[in-house]
Design a protein around this motif. Structure first.
Motif, mmCIF file in Angstrom:
data_model
loop_
_atom_site.group_PDB
_atom_site.id
_atom_site.type_symbol
_atom_site.label_atom_id
_atom_site.label_comp_id
_atom_site.label_asym_id
_atom_site.label_seq_id
_atom_site.Cartn_x
_atom_site.Cartn_y
_atom_site.Cartn_z
ATOM 1 N N TYR A 48 0.826 -1.205 0.000
ATOM 2 C CA TYR A 48 0.000 0.000 0.000
ATOM 3 C C TYR A 48 0.864 1.260 0.000
ATOM 4 O O TYR A 48 0.581 2.241 -0.703
ATOM 5 N N LEU A 49 1.959 1.231 0.776
ATOM 6 C CA LEU A 49 2.825 2.407 0.891
ATOM 7 C C LEU A 49 3.642 2.666 -0.372
ATOM 8 O O LEU A 49 4.211 3.747 -0.531
ATOM 9 N N LEU A 50 3.727 1.682 -1.257
ATOM 10 C CA LEU A 50 4.451 1.896 -2.515
ATOM 11 C C LEU A 50 3.843 3.035 -3.335
ATOM 12 O O LEU A 50 4.527 3.639 -4.163
ATOM 13 N N LEU A 51 2.573 3.304 -3.089
ATOM 14 C CA LEU A 51 1.896 4.367 -3.843
ATOM 15 C C LEU A 51 1.649 5.608 -2.981
ATOM 16 O O LEU A 51 0.845 6.461 -3.349
ATOM 17 N N ASP A 52 2.349 5.685 -1.845
ATOM 18 C CA ASP A 52 2.211 6.865 -0.990
ATOM 19 C C ASP A 52 2.638 8.110 -1.762
ATOM 20 O O ASP A 52 3.577 8.071 -2.571
ATOM 21 N N GLU A 53 1.960 9.220 -1.494
ATOM 22 C CA GLU A 53 2.287 10.448 -2.230
ATOM 23 C C GLU A 53 3.626 11.045 -1.794
ATOM 24 O O GLU A 53 4.215 11.854 -2.524
ATOM 25 N N ASP A 54 4.131 10.636 -0.641
ATOM 26 C CA ASP A 54 5.413 11.156 -0.156
ATOM 27 C C ASP A 54 6.564 10.337 -0.730
ATOM 28 O O ASP A 54 6.605 9.112 -0.575
ATOM 29 N N SER A 55 7.518 10.997 -1.360
ATOM 30 C CA SER A 55 8.609 10.283 -2.026
ATOM 31 C C SER A 55 9.526 9.573 -1.030
ATOM 32 O O SER A 55 10.082 8.513 -1.340
ATOM 33 N N THR A 56 9.694 10.137 0.172
ATOM 34 C CA THR A 56 10.541 9.490 1.171
ATOM 35 C C THR A 56 9.905 8.180 1.642
ATOM 36 O O THR A 56 10.597 7.178 1.859
ATOM 37 N N VAL A 57 8.597 8.166 1.793
ATOM 38 C CA VAL A 57 7.902 6.934 2.167
ATOM 39 C C VAL A 57 8.088 5.880 1.090
ATOM 40 O O VAL A 57 8.397 4.718 1.395
ATOM 41 N N ARG A 58 7.950 6.279 -0.153
ATOM 42 C CA ARG A 58 8.132 5.310 -1.246
ATOM 43 C C ARG A 58 9.578 4.819 -1.287
ATOM 44 O O ARG A 58 9.847 3.638 -1.504
ATOM 45 N N GLU A 59 10.520 5.740 -1.079
ATOM 46 C CA GLU A 59 11.938 5.362 -1.099
ATOM 47 C C GLU A 59 12.249 4.331 -0.022
ATOM 48 O O GLU A 59 12.864 3.288 -0.288
ATOM 49 N N LYS A 60 11.817 4.600 1.212
ATOM 50 C CA LYS A 60 12.134 3.690 2.312
ATOM 51 C C LYS A 60 11.345 2.381 2.196
ATOM 52 O O LYS A 60 11.826 1.325 2.611
ATOM 53 N N THR A 61 10.141 2.443 1.613
ATOM 54 C CA THR A 61 9.361 1.210 1.407
ATOM 55 C C THR A 61 10.073 0.299 0.417
ATOM 56 O O THR A 61 10.208 -0.904 0.646
ATOM 57 N N THR A 62 10.555 0.873 -0.671
ATOM 58 C CA THR A 62 11.272 0.055 -1.653
ATOM 59 C C THR A 62 12.588 -0.458 -1.077
ATOM 60 O O THR A 62 13.035 -1.558 -1.409
ATOM 61 N N GLU A 63 13.205 0.337 -0.194
ATOM 62 C CA GLU A 63 14.443 -0.122 0.437
ATOM 63 C C GLU A 63 14.175 -1.313 1.351
ATOM 64 O O GLU A 63 14.934 -2.296 1.358
ATOM 65 N N VAL A 64 13.099 -1.230 2.130
ATOM 66 C CA VAL A 64 12.723 -2.351 2.998
ATOM 67 C C VAL A 64 12.502 -3.608 2.159
ATOM 68 O O VAL A 64 13.007 -4.694 2.483
#
Length: 340
Positions: free
Chosen positions: A74-90
């Protein structure tokens, strides 16, 4: 040649030292709830703590049991780029563990990640492709990527992505082409890979040659490699300064020259002299692929006639330190000296 590199520097308002202190799996239930928080900073800090925790495969196992993957998707589509960055890193870190890769396949993470193929943030795309690259190293992961219908998109991204990400895509394709080459062929992968063979980056040249090795396994791939006049380019790479490029080019030639058309194309491109030079190369992979490619060319009358003058060169490899090389040399001598 210098290339742009993707920076992982966080925004100035994000202090990773203020992320929740993690105590192994005991912190996971709380973090799982924080991932769903409406507060942006809470989500960001939970993800940063999770990045540390998922280096431990036991924590990855527990996280999957707790349902983290649904929240992360779900967070992969978060509007915040930092959230998407850290989600993909996880997710990328999780993919480095067997339990993580199994979880990806069972929970549909591959198609979820593919939603970021056109993400405007470079590091999000890089992390996504790092996860794909790791998944493609295993047959089940490669099958998952193929079954997610991603091959065409990955091939086309080679035209537009930055060099660093192109390297990851080429690695992913190499793993997937062992499973399914026809979708890549239908997307026009061969001419795209041919162009990459002359790229200034050694890594991209090498990985493109390796992808061509895979795509030329089926007969249809061999025919397209011949039709697109890739063989002369591969022959030129036999004299590349990098041994990995040479090895992969020789390997691609080995597959492409199984057909009569491929043999004639390689002989017309004068492939034998540079291949002979590689028979004594210090790198065993180079020696092995060169000998195998020469064995293919010796099946043509013109090739056999030339190689009969170099049988002693192959005999010199019968006691090679690599068992695979010595075995290949023995087969080469047998084929070259064959008489009807």
């Amino acid at each position: 040649m210098a290339h742009a590199r993707i920076s992982a520097k966080l925004p100035p308002d994000i202090d990773p030292t203020k992320a929740p202190i993690a105590f192994g799996e005991r912190a996971l239930p709380k973090l799982n709830e924080e991932l769903k928080s409406p507060e942006l900073l809470t989500r960001q800090r939970a993800l940063m703590a999770l990045c540390d925790l998922v280096h431990d495969p036991e924590n990855v196992y527990q996280a999957i049991k707790l349902g983290f993957l649904d929240n992360l998707k779900y967070l992969l589509l978060d509007e915040d780029s930092t959230v998407r960055e850290k989600t993909t890193e996880v997710l990328y870190i999780m993919a480095t563990h067997n339990v993580g890769r199994d979880g990806f396949i069972e929970n549909g993470v591959i198609p979820a990640l593919s939603q970021l193929l056109n993400d405007p943030v470079d590091i999000c795309r890089r992390n996504m492709h790092r996860a794909f690259e790791i998944m493609a190293e295993l047959p089940a992961g490669a099958v998952g990527i193929v079954e997610s219908n991603l091959i065409s998109s990955l091939v086309l991204k080679l035209k537009t992505e930055m060099d660093e990400i192109q390297e990851l895509i080429l690695d992913t394709l190499s793993g997937c082409l062992c499973v399914e080459a026809f979708e890549a062929l239908a997307t026009g992968a061969v001419p795209i890979l041919k162009e990459k063979l002359t790229h200034p980056s050694v890594a991209i040249r090498s990985k493109a040659a390796r992808a061509l090795l895979g795509i030329s396994v089926p007969l249809e791939g061999k025919n397209v490699v011949w039709d697109e006049e890739v063989i002369p380019v591969l022959v030129s790479l036999l004299e590349d300064s990098d041994p990995e490029v040479q090895a992969n080019a020789a390997g691609a030639l080995m597959n492409a020259t199984i057909t009569t058309q491929g043999k004639f194309a390689a002989l017309n491109a004068d492939a034998i002299p540079p291949l002979l030079k590689l028979v004594n190369d210090e790198t065993s992979k180079v020696r092995l692929n060169a000998i195998k490619a020469l064995t293919m060319l010796s099946e043509a009358p013109e090739g056999r006639k030339t190689l009969l003058n170099h049988v002693d060169l192959f005999r010199g490899q019968l006691n090679d330190s690599s068992e695979a090389v010595s075995r290949a040399a023995k087969i080469a001598i047998k084929v070259i000296e064959w008489k009807p």
